[in-house]
Design a protein around this motif. Structure first.
Motif, short mmCIF file in Angstrom:
data_model
loop_
_atom_site.label_atom_id
_atom_site.label_comp_id
_atom_site.label_asym_id
_atom_site.label_seq_id
_atom_site.Cartn_x
_atom_site.Cartn_y
_atom_site.Cartn_z
N VAL A 55 33.85 39.80 50.32
CA VAL A 55 34.89 40.16 51.38
C VAL A 55 35.12 41.62 51.08
CG1 VAL A 55 37.42 39.98 51.78
CG2 VAL A 55 36.09 37.81 51.27
N GLU A 56 35.19 42.03 49.92
CA GLU A 56 35.31 43.37 49.51
C GLU A 56 34.32 44.54 50.40
OE1 GLU A 56 36.00 44.54 45.78
OE2 GLU A 56 35.98 46.62 45.75
N GLU A 57 33.08 43.85 50.41
CA GLU A 57 31.81 44.53 51.02
C GLU A 57 32.33 44.71 52.56
OE1 GLU A 57 29.29 45.96 49.84
OE2 GLU A 57 30.03 45.28 47.54
N ILE A 58 32.70 43.97 53.09
CA ILE A 58 33.02 43.75 54.57
C ILE A 58 34.18 44.77 54.77
CG2 ILE A 58 33.88 42.34 56.46
CD1 ILE A 58 32.76 40.08 55.27
N ILE A 59 35.12 44.82 54.13
CA ILE A 59 36.28 45.77 54.18
C ILE A 59 35.68 46.99 53.96
CG2 ILE A 59 38.54 46.65 53.31
CD1 ILE A 59 38.99 43.61 52.54
N LYS A 60 35.06 47.23 53.17
CA LYS A 60 34.33 48.82 52.77
C LYS A 60 33.54 49.23 53.84
CE LYS A 60 32.96 50.30 48.47
NZ LYS A 60 31.88 49.86 47.31
N ALA A 61 32.83 48.09 54.58
CA ALA A 61 31.90 48.56 55.68
C ALA A 61 32.66 48.91 56.71
CB ALA A 61 30.92 47.52 55.91
N ASP A 62 33.88 48.61 57.09
CA ASP A 62 34.71 48.72 58.16
C ASP A 62 35.17 50.12 58.50
OD1 ASP A 62 36.46 48.70 60.63
OD2 ASP A 62 37.12 46.38 59.85
N GLU A 63 34.61 50.81 59.60
CA GLU A 63 35.11 52.15 59.71
C GLU A 63 36.14 52.43 60.28
OE1 GLU A 63 31.97 53.82 62.48
OE2 GLU A 63 30.55 53.90 60.46
N ARG A 64 37.26 51.42 60.50
CA ARG A 64 38.43 51.51 61.07
C ARG A 64 39.49 51.66 59.89
NH1 ARG A 64 37.99 46.46 65.09
NH2 ARG A 64 37.42 45.82 63.10
N ILE A 65 38.75 51.41 58.72
CA ILE A 65 39.64 51.38 57.41
C ILE A 65 39.65 52.63 56.72
CG2 ILE A 65 40.09 50.18 55.31
CD1 ILE A 65 39.40 47.59 56.96
N LEU A 66 40.62 53.37 56.48
CA LEU A 66 40.56 54.70 55.92
C LEU A 66 40.60 54.31 54.37
CD1 LEU A 66 41.53 57.55 56.15
CD2 LEU A 66 43.88 56.80 55.48
N SER A 67 41.20 53.39 53.82
CA SER A 67 41.02 53.06 52.28
C SER A 67 41.53 51.78 52.01
CB SER A 67 42.02 53.86 51.34
OG SER A 67 43.23 53.94 51.79
N TYR A 68 41.38 51.20 51.00
CA TYR A 68 41.80 50.01 50.48
C TYR A 68 41.90 49.83 49.26
CZ TYR A 68 37.44 48.61 48.73
OH TYR A 68 36.31 48.56 47.98
N GLU A 69 42.83 49.06 48.44
CA GLU A 69 43.07 48.62 47.21
C GLU A 69 42.91 47.19 47.13
OE1 GLU A 69 46.96 49.16 44.38
OE2 GLU A 69 47.14 49.83 46.38
N LYS A 70 42.46 46.95 45.75
CA LYS A 70 42.18 45.51 45.49
C LYS A 70 43.30 45.04 44.57
CE LYS A 70 38.69 42.36 43.40
NZ LYS A 70 37.42 42.37 42.72
N VAL A 71 43.97 43.98 44.77
CA VAL A 71 44.91 43.46 43.98
C VAL A 71 44.29 42.19 43.29
CG1 VAL A 71 47.46 42.91 43.77
CG2 VAL A 71 46.82 44.38 45.68
N THR A 72 44.33 42.68 42.04
CA THR A 72 43.56 41.35 41.27
C THR A 72 44.80 40.23 40.95
OG1 THR A 72 44.03 42.22 39.13
CG2 THR A 72 42.00 42.96 40.03
N ARG A 73 44.23 38.97 40.78
CA ARG A 73 45.32 37.94 40.43
C ARG A 73 46.14 38.60 39.25
NH1 ARG A 73 42.58 33.23 42.27
NH2 ARG A 73 40.09 33.60 42.44
N GLU A 74 45.81 39.14 38.11
CA GLU A 74 46.70 39.69 37.02
C GLU A 74 47.52 40.49 37.38
OE1 GLU A 74 43.24 39.44 36.91
OE2 GLU A 74 43.24 37.84 35.43
N GLN A 75 47.32 41.68 38.38
CA GLN A 75 48.19 42.43 39.06
C GLN A 75 49.13 41.72 39.77
OE1 GLN A 75 45.19 44.64 40.85
NE2 GLN A 75 45.29 46.59 39.56
N ALA A 76 48.64 40.94 40.60
CA ALA A 76 49.61 40.16 41.57
C ALA A 76 50.87 39.44 40.63
CB ALA A 76 48.88 39.01 42.42
N LEU A 77 50.19 38.99 39.57
CA LEU A 77 51.14 38.17 38.65
C LEU A 77 52.38 39.32 38.13
CD1 LEU A 77 52.33 36.05 37.00
CD2 LEU A 77 50.67 36.84 35.20
N GLU A 78 51.82 40.28 37.62
CA GLU A 78 52.84 41.19 37.26
C GLU A 78 53.63 41.94 38.20
OE1 GLU A 78 54.17 43.07 34.28
OE2 GLU A 78 52.40 41.77 34.02
#
Lengths: 299, 235
Positions: A77-100
Motif C-alpha cells: 500500500v505504501e508503495e502505491i501511495i509513494k508512487a502517486d504524483e498527486r501526493i505531496l507527502s505522507y506519514e505512516k501511522v503504525t499500530r503502536e502510534q495509533a494506540l498512543e
C-alpha cells in the motif's frame, strides 16, 4: 485650534449630552446594540477563520488499512501511495502510534485501553496532497487499492465551514449596516434636539462673531461622546460575554476530547475588538453630528 | 467707518425695504437712526451686520467690504463691532461675568486678557458688583448694561444699538443713552436705531430719518421730527 478652545468644546459637548439625558441614553443603547451585534460577528468570524486554518493544516486525507493485513501488504500500500504524483507527502501511522494517540485523546480515561494491545488498531497513512482539487479523485483511487479499508476526508468539513461562514458574514454584514445607519440617524436626532434647545444661544453666538465651526464643534463632541460611551459599554458586555462562552466551551468534554473545534482566548482578541469599536464609534458619532448639522444647523 | 452707496434692499417676497440709500459715518460720530416701524431702519442695521444682503449697492463697515464678503468672513466683521438689541440677547444659564467673557472666548482670546478686560467692561457699565448674578436676577436696564459690556469687551471701533431702550422704562432708557454717549466720548462710533423721541430731541446728535425705505433727512444736532413741518413736540 487652541487647547483652551478644545477644552471649551469638550465641556460644552458634555453639557449638551447631559441636558439631553433621555435621548442621549437611547442613542447610547442603540450604539451598544449595534456594536454588540458587530462584535458577535467579528468574534465568530475570527474563530471560524482560526478553525479553518487549523483544519487546513491538518491531514487532508487519512487512509486506513484493514486491521488484519500484515506488514508486507502494508508495504505494498505504501508503495502505491509513494508512487502517486498527486501526493505531496505522507506519514505512516503504525499500530503502536495509533494506540498512543488514542491514549492521549482519552486522557484520564485511557485506562479503558489497558489490556488491549496495539494490534486492535489498523495502520493508517496521513496524506497531504499537492493541491486540494485532487482530493476527490485521489480518495476514489485509494479506496480501490487492496488493503485500504476506508479513506477519511476532512475537505468536506472545511468546505462546509467556509461556505457557512461566508453566508453568515453576508447576513451579519447586512444587519450591521442596518444597525449602524440606524445609530447614525438616532444620534443625528438626539443632536437635533440639542440644536433646537440651544437655537437662541446659537443665534446669539452668531451675532457676537462666533465662527461656524466654533458653533458646530460642541455638537460633534456630543455625538462622539454618545458613541464612545456606547462603545465602552458594548466592549465590556461583549468581552465578558465572550469570556464566559470560552470558559463554558473549554469545559465541554466533547470538544475537549475531540479537538474538533477550538476557540481563541479573550486575550488574543480583545485588542482587535477594542480598536474596531473605537474606530466605528468615532465614525458613527461624527457622522451623526454631521447629518444633524447639515439638516438643522444652518449657521 | 460706515458707508452705504446707492444701497437698495428688496426682500424675496417683493417688499422694498430700502431704496437707493447713501450714508456716510465718520469715526467718532454718534448717529440716531429714526423712523417709524417698517421704515427700513432695522433692515439697514441688518445690512451692516450682514444678516441680510443688499440687493444693490455697496456697504462698507470698519474697512470690510460687506457686499462682497464670503460667509466665512462674517464672524470677523461682527467681532469688529459691538451690537446691542432691544431684547438684550443674554445667555440665561451664564452669569453676568460669563456672558461678557463669552464674547472673548469665541475670539479665542488669552485667559489673561479675558480676566483683564471683563472686569473693565463691567466697571464701565457699573455692574462690577453683580458679576456673579444670572440675567433673570437683574432688572431690564441692568440686563441691557450687561449686553453693552459684552458689546464693548472686545474694544470695537463701532457700536450698533438696535432699539436698545425699546423694553425699558423712560428713566432706565436715559441711563442707557447716557452710557452710549459716554462710550462715544471715549472714541467709539455709535449708531442707535430708535423711536425714542424725547431722548433724540434732548441729546442733539446727528439724526438720520428714514421713511418708507428712503433717507428723508440727515441733520446735525437734529430732532426726532423736522420742526419746519410744524409737528408738535411733546415732552
Amino acid at each position: 485650534m487652541k487647547i483652551r478652545t478644545l477644552r471649551y468644546f469638550i465641556k460644552e459637548g458634555f453639557i449638551n449630552s447631559y441636558r439631553n439625558k433621555l435621548m442621549s441614553l437611547a442613542s447610547v443603547l442603540i450604539v451598544v446594540t449595534s456594536l454588540i451585534i458587530f462584535g458577535v460577528f467579528v468574534l465568530i468570524s475570527l474563530n471560524a477563520q482560526h478553525n479553518i486554518g487549523i483544519w487546513k493544516e491538518q491531514p487532508q486525507l487519512q487512509a486506513f488499512c484493514y486491521q488484519e493485513i500484515d506488514d508486507i501488504q502494508v508495504r505494498r500500500v505504501e508503495e502505491i501511495i509513494k508512487a502517486d504524483e498527486r501526493i505531496l507527502s505522507y506519514e505512516k501511522v503504525t499500530r503502536e502510534q495509533a494506540l498512543e494517540r488514542m491514549r492521549e485523546r482519552l486522557g484520564k480515561d485511557a485506562a479503558i485501553l489497558d489490556g488491549y494491545g496495539a494490534d486492535i488498531f489498523p495502520v493508517s497513512f496521513i496524506i497531504r496532497l499537492k493541491d486540494v482539487s485532487y482530493s476527490s479523485e485521489v480518495v476514489k483511487d485509494l479506496e480501490k487499492v487492496t488493503g485500504i479499508e476506508k479513506v477519511s476526508y476532512s475537505q468536506d468539513t472545511v468546505e462546509l465551514i467556509t461556505r457557512m461562514s461566508h453566508w453568515f458574514s453576508l447576513g451579519c454584514s447586512v444587519m450591521i449596516i442596518v444597525f449602524l445607519v440606524a445609530s447614525v440617524f438616532i444620534i443625528a436626532n438626539t443632536i437635533k434636539l440639542t440644536v433646537f434647545a440651544r437655537r437662541r444661544e446659537i443665534s446669539i453666538m452668531k451675532y457676537i462673531g462666533a465662527t461656524d465651526w466654533f458653533i458646530r464643534w460642541p455638537f460633534v463632541v456630543e455625538g462622539v461622546i454618545i458613541s464612545i460611551t456606547g462603545a465602552i459599554l458594548a466592549f465590556i458586555v461583549s468581552a465578558y460575554g465572550y469570556k464566559a462562552v470560552v470558559d463554558k466551551f473549554t469545559q465541554d468534554a466533547f470538544f475537549a476530547q475531540t479537538n474538533l473545534l477550538s476557540m481563541l482566548s479573550i486575550e488574543s482578541v480583545w485588542s482587535r475588538l477594542a480598536v474596531y469599536y473605537a474606530v466605528i464609534a468615532v465614525v458613527v458619532g461624527a457622522a451623526g453630528s454631521f447629518v444633524s448639522m447639515r439638516r438643522y444647523l444652518k449657521v | 467707518m460706515v458707508e452705504l452707496r446707492n444701497v437698495s434692499k428688496t426682500y424675496a417676497n417683493g417688499t422694498v425695504a430700502l431704496r437707493d440709500i447713501n450714508l456716510r459715518l465718520d469715526k467718532g460720530e454718534f448717529v440716531f437712526l429714526v423712523g417709524p416701524s417698517g421704515s427700513g431702519k432695522s433692515t439697514l442695521v441688518k445690512l451692516l451686520l450682514k444678516e441680510e444682503d443688499a440687493t444693490e449697492g455697496e456697504v462698507y463697515v470698519n474697512g470690510y467690504d460687506v457686499t462682497s464678503m464670503t460667509r466665512q468672513e462674517i464672524p470677523y466683521l461682527r467681532r469688529s463691532l459691538g451690537v446691542v438689541f432691544q431684547d438684550f440677547r443674554l445667555l440665561p444659564n451664564k452669569t453676568v461675568y460669563e456672558n461678557v467673557a463669552f464674547a472673548m472666548i469665541i475670539t479665542e482670546a488669552l485667559p489673561k486678557e479675558i480676566r483683564r478686560q471683563v472686569p473693565m467692561a463691567l466697571a464701565l457699565v457699573g455692574l462690577s458688583r453683580k458679576a456673579n448674578m444670572y440675567p433673570h436676577q437683574l432688572s431690564g436696564g441692568e440686563q441691557q448694561r450687561v449686553a453693552l459690556a459684552r458689546a464693548l469687551v472686545n474694544n470695537p471701533a463701532l457700536l450698533i444699538a438696535d432699539e436698545p431702550t425699546g423694553n425699558l422704562d423712560p428713566e432706565t432708557s436715559w441711563e442707557i443713552m447716557k452710557l452710549l454717549s459716554e462710550i462715544n466720548h471715549r472714541g467709539t462710533t455709535v449708531i442707535v436705531a430708535t423711536h425714542e423721541k424725547s431722548i433724540v430731541d434732548a441729546m442733539k446728535k446727528r439724526v438720520v430719518a428714514i421713511s418708507k425705505g428712503v433717507i428723508v433727512r440727515d441733520q446735525e444736532k437734529g430732532l426726532y421730527r423736522d420742526e419746519d413741518k410744524n409737528t408738535p413736540v411733546l415732552y
